[in-house]
Design an enzyme around this catalytic site. Structure first.
Site, PDB file in Angstrom:
ATOM      1  N   ASP A 405      22.527  50.686   3.187  1.00 19.79           N
ATOM      2  CA  ASP A 405      22.239  49.314   3.596  1.00 19.79           C
ATOM      3  C   ASP A 405      21.140  49.349   4.662  1.00 19.79           C
ATOM      4  O   ASP A 405      20.780  50.415   5.167  1.00 19.79           O
ATOM      5  CB  ASP A 405      23.529  48.701   4.164  1.00 19.79           C
ATOM      6  CG  ASP A 405      23.482  47.190   4.263  1.00 19.79           C
ATOM      7  OD1 ASP A 405      22.593  46.567   3.651  1.00 19.79           O
ATOM      8  OD2 ASP A 405      24.351  46.620   4.952  1.00 19.79           O
ATOM      9  N   GLU A 408      15.485  48.400   4.319  1.00 16.35           N
ATOM     10  CA  GLU A 408      14.198  47.771   3.938  1.00 16.35           C
ATOM     11  C   GLU A 408      12.971  48.441   4.587  1.00 16.35           C
ATOM     12  O   GLU A 408      11.913  48.376   3.956  1.00 16.35           O
ATOM     13  CB  GLU A 408      14.231  46.271   4.308  1.00 16.35           C
ATOM     14  CG  GLU A 408      15.132  45.444   3.423  1.00 16.35           C
ATOM     15  CD  GLU A 408      16.616  45.756   3.625  1.00 16.35           C
ATOM     16  OE1 GLU A 408      17.365  45.697   2.638  1.00 16.35           O
ATOM     17  OE2 GLU A 408      17.023  46.083   4.749  1.00 16.35           O
ATOM     18  N   ASP A 483      22.358  39.795   0.947  1.00 19.66           N
ATOM     19  CA  ASP A 483      23.255  38.903   1.701  1.00 19.66           C
ATOM     20  C   ASP A 483      23.114  37.462   1.237  1.00 19.66           C
ATOM     21  O   ASP A 483      22.390  36.662   1.836  1.00 19.66           O
ATOM     22  CB  ASP A 483      22.950  39.016   3.196  1.00 19.66           C
ATOM     23  CG  ASP A 483      23.279  40.400   3.734  1.00 19.66           C
ATOM     24  OD1 ASP A 483      24.041  41.122   3.069  1.00 19.66           O
ATOM     25  OD2 ASP A 483      22.782  40.752   4.811  1.00 19.66           O
TER      26      ASP A 483
END
Length: 799
Positions: A405, A408, A483
């Site tokens: 997670d 990015e 999300d």
């Protein structure tokens, strides 16, 4: 006509006249008098690569996206020169390059134009960063449609949209919000019943404009790097997608349990809480294979540690969960806490494995543990080190999967939400700034994680999931759409996102069922689970700060609906596993938007909601509250309503009545759908029969079933079972022929055959040309037969 001088005045520069070319095996290079080089490489008859440079030479040719093992080789290649242009011809297409300005056009062999440059390649010097902003514009015809680009929160057909690719942590993103977590710079054009694809393999921030700025112009550009794109010719969308998926690579088969139902929340802790969740699933008889631990399982959010107050003996806990059929999946983020007492931090510091700023110091940013440094996963030595860190988690504690997670990469409390652009990366020996490496950072983290999990899980198969990804990430990892929010609009978005990811090469994808942010109503959760069980990755996940989102957080009706649909998913596991096999073997997407399924039917070009799950099940979610039905489009052909077995002729929009515990589901006539008995987890039951639902069709239809040991690598040595069924329906006859491949012997010995839609009363049954007796009462009352699995031909005749 606009001249080159006028265009240069506007800041854009263009290739001028071609003055030379050379042809070497599969590549042709064209040189202009202003030092532009175009290198055309014919990889396959329908796959051509175009590379442009304005420097007079090419930089090192390196790509994280392209799979080195992709198939290439062409049947025919001819290069010729005429007065105004050069022509490159293969057995599928012909490409013409204008001598005056290097603009190119691609035709099929019948001289129909497939794709042509508008302004073509042009560029603008980037005085701020150096290098070029590289641009490409193509002419677009009226009626042309565009699909793909991976994870976008907008309608399936991208005509009229402008989109941006820059991996971004977009918490609680909205419809049409740009950019999102993933970067897949690949799109499919469809015009005049012919399909083509463009893959712009450039890891800088990229943009795509599908006739948004100018009505008949499609363009794409990047803030740096090279104008480097692949043209893929169909003419069927299926051909475009399978060629692209082969180019960027396919995953291994996941373990079958990874296709089961997963439950996740931020966060399950302490151990007693996780055990309660596990017990409740078994008590309510809702199947579940995986439970997730979010960041709170760690000691102060330090990766590869455990909070011993919450989880005093992780190995024992993981083993106890495993005894009850639960696999444990844990989160691992890229941020490594700056802490001199923390072994992982100390080792990375000693080995100089962290990302650095341009002028030397380590890149520092705030994430969950506070101030962190970040490994440079574009460095092979760092990836190897990272892979080794999974030994304790996987081989000693027994964790079965890893969830990456925040990759990015996400950074808190800074305006751009990520690294400064001057951060330096190794980029596998091609040093660069974060501007180039940003979009592939998450994929390289997932790659390193995959190699670690695979190494220590062996001889079992690994399971890895990532939030951020670039084209080609599917070789290493599954993904989810990030999300999202507990709203009806987000249910609509999730449906489209997963369809789009499927035709963009990344099939193993799902959404957070119920929504991550905010609290769904029971009705919304039920409608979401009804969609989510038809996504390749199936997981409920929520942020937890708004209350619970387990199925039992809602009333009994919702619990029963959840059980019903999760049961259905577990019954359909052999069908889903077969879909996955076809995805990894042939690059066939597991979910097929209607336009992919039948591009010749213009009615499909703007459909968003309906999709084909595998090859033979049509799914249409209910996307509005208080619905007792909906309008939907049935593709051409004959289909059976799954709930009523009523046959419907397609090629039209119809109204379908549904109850709260149903969504519109249809099965293609002629299909054979394999089913297992309901299990609470994969491998719970030994069973002696495989159910085959056979839907009658006048004419022929083929169905396949792939099975193996459900984990491990024996399937690569030929130990699998691949069944090919051919059904032939006549007025008073049904013939089922079975061909078997592979060395794997399944546990069951019989088929339970459900005959659906048979237009005649059964009179005789022959197995391998020998008439057999059968239980006429059971067949007439229950509609099924029991048949030994060793048959090759089943012949049913009517009175």
């Amino acid at each position: 006509m606009i001249t080159n001088t006028e265009l240069e005045y506007k800041g854009d520069l263009y290739p001028t006249k071609i003055i030379a070319f050379e042809h070497e095996v599969d590549s042709i290079c064209f040189h202009t008098d202003n030092s532009v080089i175009l290198k055309v490489t014919v990889l396959r008859d329908s796959l051509i690569r175009f590379r442009f440079t304005t420097k007079g030479y090419f930089s090192n040719d390196f790509s994280y996206a392209v799979d080195k093992s992709h198939s290439h080789g062409y049947n025919f290649l001819e290069v010729s020169e005429v007065e105004d242009y050069y022509q490159i011809k293969t057995s599928k297409v012909q490409c013409r390059i204008q001598k005056i300005d290097m603009r190119l056009s691609i035709y099929d062999l019948d001289e129909n134009i497939i794709l042509e440059d508008e302004l073509g390649f042009h560029w603008e010097e980037s005085y701020e960063y150096g290098g070029n902003i590289v641009k490409m514009s193509k002419a677009s015809k009226d009626g042309e449609c565009f699909y793909g680009l991976g994870d976008k929160a907008t309608q399936l057909n991208l005509k009229g949209k402008r989109l941006e690719n820059f991996a971004t942590d977009q918490y609680a993103f909205q419809k049409d919000q740009e950019p999102l977590y993933k970067v897949v710079p690949f799109y499919i054009g469809l015009q005049n019943k012919k399909s083509y694809g463009i893959f712009f393999d450039n890891t800088f921030r990229t943009y795509f404009d599908f006739c948004h700025e100018r009505r008949n112009v499609t363009s794409f550009w990047a803030e740096g790097g090279e104008m480097n794109y692949y043209f893929i010719y169909g003419p069927q969308m299926q051909d475009v997608v399978t060629t692209y998926t082969d180019l960027t690579g396919k995953p291994e088969l996941p373990p079958l349990w990874a296709l089961g139902y997963h439950q996740c929340k931020w966060s399950y802790y302490p151990e007693s809480n996780l055990k309660e969740v596990a017990a409740k699933f078994r008590q309510l008889k809702i199947p579940c294979d995986a439970l997730y631990l979010d960041i709170d399982y760690m000691e102060g959010f330090r990766c590869f540690t455990w909070n011993k107050d919450y989880f005093p003996d992780p190995k024992r806990m993981v083993a106890e969960l495993a005894e009850d059929g639960f696999k444990t999946v844990v989160i691992i983020d890229p941020g490594i806490k700056i802490d001199k007492e923390y072994a992982i931090y100390k080792e990375a510091l000693e080995k100089d494995f962290f990302c650095k700023r341009a002028d030397g110091p380590y890149m520092k940013g705030k994430v969950w543990p506070g101030e962190c440094n970040f490994p440079d996963y574009t460095n092979p030595a760092v990836r190897e080190w990272w892979a080794g860190l999974f030994k304790e988690l996987i081989s000693e504690i027994g964790v079965k999967g890893v969830w990456n997670d925040m990759n990015e990469p996400a950074v808190m409390e800074v305006p751009n939400k990520t690294f400064p652009m001057d951060v330096r990366h190794d980029y596998d020996g091609n040093p660069c700034s974060h501007r180039k490496a940003h979009n592939i950072y998450g994929t390289q983290m997932a790659r390193a994680t995959y190699h670690g999990v695979k190494r220590f899980a062996y001889p079992k198969r690994p399971f890895v999931i990532t939030r951020s990804a670039y084209a080609g990430a599917q070789r290493y990892t599954s993904s989810w759409t990030g999300d999202n929010v507990a709203t009806w609009e987000h249910l609509w978005i999730a449906n489209i996102q997963v369809q789009r990811m499927s035709i963009s090469g990344m099939g193993f994808t799902g959404s957070d069922i119920g929504g991550f942010a905010e609290q769904p109503s029971g009705e919304l959760y039920a409608r979401w689970i009804q969609l989510g069980v038809f996504h390749p990755f199936c997981r409920t996940h929520s942020s937890g700060d708004h209350g619970d989102q387990e199925p039992w957080a809602f009333d009994d009706e919702v619990i029963n609906i959840t059980r019903k649909f999760v049961n259905l998913r577990y019954q359909l596991l052999p069908y889903l596993y077969t879909m996955f096999w076809q995805y990894i073997e042939e690059g066939i997407p597991m979910l097929k938007p209607l336009v992919y399924y039948d591009q010749d039917d213009i009615q499909t070009h703007y459909r968003n909601d309906e999709f084909v799950f595998g090859n033979q099940i049509l799914v249409c979610p209910i996307l509005e509250p208080n619905s007792v039905g909906r309008r939907m489009y049935i593709p051409r052909g004959s289909w059976y309503n799954y709930w009523t077995n009523e046959e419907v002729k397609g090629g039209k929009e119809i109204w379908v009545d549904t109850k709260f515990d149903q969504i519109p589901l249809f099965v293609k006539a002629g299909a054979i759908i394999p089913k297992y008995p309901v299990q609470q987890y994969v491998g719970e039951l030994d069973f002696d029969e495989l159910t085959l639902d056979i839907y009658y069709k006048a004419g022929k239809e083929k169905s396949v079933v792939y099975e193996d040991a459900q984990d491990g690598y024996d399937y690569k040595k030929g130990r699998y079972s691949f069944l090919s069924f051919q059904t032939t329906g006549k007025e008073k006859e049904l013939i089922i022929q079975l061909h078997k491949e592979g060395k794997y012997d399944t546990n069951y010995s019989k088929y339970k055959i459900n005959l659906i839609g048979l237009p005649f009363k059964v009179n005789t049954i022959e197995i391998d040309n020998v008439e057999v007796s059968f239980d006429r009462n059971t067949l007439e009352r229950e509609g099924y037969l029991i048949v030994d699995k060793e048959f090759t031909s089943l012949h049913i005749t009517g009175e």
